[in-house]
Scaffold this motif. Structure first.
Motif, PDB file in Angstrom:
ATOM      1  N   GLU A  80       0.825  -1.211   0.000  1.00  0.00           N
ATOM      2  CA  GLU A  80       0.000   0.000   0.000  1.00  0.00           C
ATOM      3  C   GLU A  80       0.858   1.259   0.000  1.00  0.00           C
ATOM      4  O   GLU A  80       0.521   2.262  -0.657  1.00  0.00           O
ATOM      5  N   ARG A  81       1.977   1.217   0.713  1.00  0.00           N
ATOM      6  CA  ARG A  81       2.857   2.390   0.756  1.00  0.00           C
ATOM      7  C   ARG A  81       3.547   2.618  -0.587  1.00  0.00           C
ATOM      8  O   ARG A  81       3.689   3.758  -1.027  1.00  0.00           O
ATOM      9  N   LEU A  82       3.944   1.527  -1.237  1.00  0.00           N
ATOM     10  CA  LEU A  82       4.541   1.664  -2.566  1.00  0.00           C
ATOM     11  C   LEU A  82       3.518   2.176  -3.569  1.00  0.00           C
ATOM     12  O   LEU A  82       3.804   3.054  -4.394  1.00  0.00           O
ATOM     13  N   ALA A  83       2.315   1.614  -3.507  1.00  0.00           N
ATOM     14  CA  ALA A  83       1.255   2.043  -4.427  1.00  0.00           C
ATOM     15  C   ALA A  83       0.944   3.522  -4.244  1.00  0.00           C
ATOM     16  O   ALA A  83       0.752   4.259  -5.228  1.00  0.00           O
ATOM     17  N   ALA A  84       0.897   3.984  -2.991  1.00  0.00           N
ATOM     18  CA  ALA A  84       0.602   5.392  -2.725  1.00  0.00           C
ATOM     19  C   ALA A  84       1.702   6.298  -3.261  1.00  0.00           C
ATOM     20  O   ALA A  84       1.440   7.381  -3.789  1.00  0.00           O
ATOM     21  N   ALA A  85       2.961   5.858  -3.130  1.00  0.00           N
ATOM     22  CA  ALA A  85       4.071   6.660  -3.646  1.00  0.00           C
ATOM     23  C   ALA A  85       3.955   6.828  -5.156  1.00  0.00           C
ATOM     24  O   ALA A  85       4.147   7.931  -5.692  1.00  0.00           O
ATOM     25  N   PHE A  86       3.636   5.765  -5.858  1.00  0.00           N
ATOM     26  CA  PHE A  86       3.475   5.845  -7.309  1.00  0.00           C
ATOM     27  C   PHE A  86       2.244   6.666  -7.693  1.00  0.00           C
ATOM     28  O   PHE A  86       2.266   7.405  -8.686  1.00  0.00           O
ATOM     29  N   SER A  87       1.177   6.528  -6.933  1.00  0.00           N
ATOM     30  CA  SER A  87      -0.068   7.221  -7.303  1.00  0.00           C
ATOM     31  C   SER A  87       0.071   8.733  -7.228  1.00  0.00           C
ATOM     32  O   SER A  87      -0.711   9.463  -7.843  1.00  0.00           O
ATOM     33  N   ALA A  88       1.067   9.215  -6.496  1.00  0.00           N
ATOM     34  CA  ALA A  88       1.297  10.662  -6.389  1.00  0.00           C
ATOM     35  C   ALA A  88       2.083  11.210  -7.574  1.00  0.00           C
ATOM     36  O   ALA A  88       2.313  12.421  -7.648  1.00  0.00           O
ATOM     37  N   CYS A  89       2.479  10.350  -8.493  1.00  0.00           N
ATOM     38  CA  CYS A  89       3.278  10.765  -9.657  1.00  0.00           C
ATOM     39  C   CYS A  89       2.388  10.887 -10.887  1.00  0.00           C
ATOM     40  O   CYS A  89       1.615   9.974 -11.193  1.00  0.00           O
ATOM     41  N   ALA A  90       2.520  11.998 -11.589  1.00  0.00           N
ATOM     42  CA  ALA A  90       1.682  12.240 -12.762  1.00  0.00           C
ATOM     43  C   ALA A  90       2.212  11.569 -14.016  1.00  0.00           C
ATOM     44  O   ALA A  90       1.481  11.376 -14.983  1.00  0.00           O
ATOM     45  N   HIS A 117      10.162  -0.274 -23.074  1.00  0.00           N
ATOM     46  CA  HIS A 117       9.500  -0.986 -21.982  1.00  0.00           C
ATOM     47  C   HIS A 117       8.487  -0.084 -21.281  1.00  0.00           C
ATOM     48  O   HIS A 117       8.666   1.130 -21.204  1.00  0.00           O
ATOM     49  N   ASP A 118       7.442  -0.750 -20.744  1.00  0.00           N
ATOM     50  CA  ASP A 118       6.424  -0.051 -19.954  1.00  0.00           C
ATOM     51  C   ASP A 118       6.764  -0.058 -18.463  1.00  0.00           C
ATOM     52  O   ASP A 118       6.188   0.710 -17.692  1.00  0.00           O
ATOM     53  N   ALA A 119       7.655  -0.971 -18.075  1.00  0.00           N
ATOM     54  CA  ALA A 119       8.014  -1.123 -16.664  1.00  0.00           C
ATOM     55  C   ALA A 119       9.440  -1.636 -16.566  1.00  0.00           C
ATOM     56  O   ALA A 119       9.969  -2.246 -17.505  1.00  0.00           O
ATOM     57  N   TRP A 120      10.053  -1.382 -15.412  1.00  0.00           N
ATOM     58  CA  TRP A 120      11.385  -1.884 -15.108  1.00  0.00           C
ATOM     59  C   TRP A 120      11.351  -2.549 -13.743  1.00  0.00           C
ATOM     60  O   TRP A 120      10.685  -2.059 -12.824  1.00  0.00           O
ATOM     61  N   ARG A 136       3.458   4.361 -16.611  1.00  0.00           N
ATOM     62  CA  ARG A 136       2.145   4.908 -16.237  1.00  0.00           C
ATOM     63  C   ARG A 136       1.775   4.346 -14.865  1.00  0.00           C
ATOM     64  O   ARG A 136       1.169   3.271 -14.774  1.00  0.00           O
ATOM     65  N   PRO A 137       2.150   5.048 -13.806  1.00  0.00           N
ATOM     66  CA  PRO A 137       1.910   4.525 -12.459  1.00  0.00           C
ATOM     67  C   PRO A 137       0.448   4.173 -12.222  1.00  0.00           C
ATOM     68  O   PRO A 137      -0.450   4.958 -12.516  1.00  0.00           O
ATOM     69  N   ASP A 138       0.227   2.975 -11.709  1.00  0.00           N
ATOM     70  CA  ASP A 138      -1.115   2.481 -11.429  1.00  0.00           C
ATOM     71  C   ASP A 138      -1.041   1.690 -10.130  1.00  0.00           C
ATOM     72  O   ASP A 138      -0.368   0.657 -10.067  1.00  0.00           O
ATOM     73  N   PRO A 139      -1.707   2.143  -9.067  1.00  0.00           N
ATOM     74  CA  PRO A 139      -1.641   1.435  -7.781  1.00  0.00           C
ATOM     75  C   PRO A 139      -2.034  -0.033  -7.891  1.00  0.00           C
ATOM     76  O   PRO A 139      -1.541  -0.871  -7.121  1.00  0.00           O
ATOM     77  N   ALA A 140      -2.919  -0.360  -8.829  1.00  0.00           N
ATOM     78  CA  ALA A 140      -3.378  -1.746  -8.962  1.00  0.00           C
ATOM     79  C   ALA A 140      -2.251  -2.693  -9.332  1.00  0.00           C
ATOM     80  O   ALA A 140      -2.365  -3.913  -9.130  1.00  0.00           O
ATOM     81  N   LEU A 141      -1.151  -2.156  -9.863  1.00  0.00           N
ATOM     82  CA  LEU A 141      -0.023  -3.002 -10.232  1.00  0.00           C
ATOM     83  C   LEU A 141       0.769  -3.468  -9.007  1.00  0.00           C
ATOM     84  O   LEU A 141       1.589  -4.384  -9.124  1.00  0.00           O
ATOM     85  N   LEU A 142       0.520  -2.856  -7.846  1.00  0.00           N
ATOM     86  CA  LEU A 142       1.242  -3.222  -6.626  1.00  0.00           C
ATOM     87  C   LEU A 142       0.347  -3.743  -5.518  1.00  0.00           C
ATOM     88  O   LEU A 142       0.779  -4.583  -4.728  1.00  0.00           O
ATOM     89  N   LEU A 143      -0.868  -3.231  -5.423  1.00  0.00           N
ATOM     90  CA  LEU A 143      -1.737  -3.610  -4.320  1.00  0.00           C
ATOM     91  C   LEU A 143      -2.005  -5.108  -4.325  1.00  0.00           C
ATOM     92  O   LEU A 143      -2.396  -5.686  -5.332  1.00  0.00           O
ATOM     93  N   ARG A 161       3.447  -8.403 -16.051  1.00  0.00           N
ATOM     94  CA  ARG A 161       3.246  -9.074 -17.329  1.00  0.00           C
ATOM     95  C   ARG A 161       1.762  -9.360 -17.575  1.00  0.00           C
ATOM     96  O   ARG A 161       1.280  -9.259 -18.705  1.00  0.00           O
ATOM     97  N   ALA A 162       1.028  -9.721 -16.523  1.00  0.00           N
ATOM     98  CA  ALA A 162      -0.398 -10.005 -16.666  1.00  0.00           C
ATOM     99  C   ALA A 162      -1.179  -8.768 -17.091  1.00  0.00           C
ATOM    100  O   ALA A 162      -2.252  -8.877 -17.701  1.00  0.00           O
ATOM    101  N   ALA A 163      -0.623  -7.586 -16.763  1.00  0.00           N
ATOM    102  CA  ALA A 163      -1.261  -6.332 -17.170  1.00  0.00           C
ATOM    103  C   ALA A 163      -0.894  -5.959 -18.609  1.00  0.00           C
ATOM    104  O   ALA A 163      -1.290  -4.894 -19.091  1.00  0.00           O
TER     105      ALA A 163
END
Length: 240
Positions: A80-90, A117-120, A136-143, A161-163
């Motif tokens: 949740e903390r990682l997802a929140a950090a990414f979600s604050a990025c535009a 690449h879309d992710a690293w 493209r930061p998306d909290p769903a990728l970490l939660l 990869r599933a995304a």
């Protein structure tokens, strides 16, 4: 441009690097954590990112270099903390932790490029990951990604990869969790503050268990299928 995020805990005795105690005292463990954080921030500051952000649990100290915005960590589990950090990025963002003082701007440079690449993902030797970048930061990728498990890195990779994302891999790094890790990382990066702190005459190097086995880990093989990355641990740098 890419936002570079460093997620960290204030290096206070008893709150960071608790897996180093024993053989180190809580004060020695916190001193090593401070050196690792200082090395990480110094390397991050030299990365030509659009913005440098320290996502901090605690208060900043003299180890914080100029040029960083400091924001508090969100509540909740590590996912949740990682997802929140990414979600604050535009826009594109790359996140690293504080447990890999051997990190360099050169290691991070590929993850600032998004044309292929879309992710690293930077796998950690213990099965976690030390870096994660999202175009493209998306909290769903970490939660919901389980942390502190032998398959944390593999599960995160499969989530990406599933995304439908193309995932580039950074080199495997060893994060500092144990006394043996501390000695190996210091040996691999002798010019760091971390290595100097460990080797200081009044420092804790004598308490660290000797290194056995092969030399430093280099490169990063592909993660294929659903097979786990062996070891155990979440993103390097949660300060546990």
């Amino acid at each position: 441009m890419t936002t570079l995020l460093v997620i960290a805990k204030e290096p206070l005795p008893g709150r960071v690097k608790t897996r180093l105690t024993p053989p180190f005292t809580p004060e020695e463990a916190a001193s090593l954590a401070e050196a690792a954080l200082a090395d990480t921030l110094a390397a991050a500051a030299r990365v030509p990112a659009g913005r440098h952000v320290l996502v901090l649990d605690g208060a900043p100290g003299p180890w914080l270099p100029a040029g960083f915005d400091v924001v508090p960590q969100a509540a909740g589990g590590l996912d949740e903390r990682l997802a929140a950090a990414f979600s604050a990025c535009a826009g594109p963002a790359l996140l690293i932790g504080m447990d890999t003082p051997q990190v360099t701007p050169g290691l991070l440079a590929p993850a600032l490029v998004w044309d292929a690449h879309d992710a690293w993902l930077g796998p950690a030797a213990d099965g976690g990951f030390w870096a994660l970048g999202l175009a493209r930061p998306d909290p769903a990728l970490l939660l919901g990604v389980p942390m502190s498990r032998a398959d944390t890195g593999a599960v995160q990779y499969q989530r990406l990869r599933a995304a439908g994302l193309s995932v580039g891999l950074l080199p495997v790094l060893r994060d500092v969790d144990t006394a043996a890790d501390a000695r190996q990382v210091a040996a691999d990066a002798p010019g760091t503050r971390f290595a100097a702190r460990l080797a200081a005459p009044a420092g804790p190097i004598a308490r660290a268990a000797p290194i056995t086995g092969a030399g430093p880990i280099t490169g990063a093989g592909p993660i294929t299928g659903a097979g786990p990355i062996t070891g155990a641990g979440p993103i390097a740098g949660s300060g546990r």
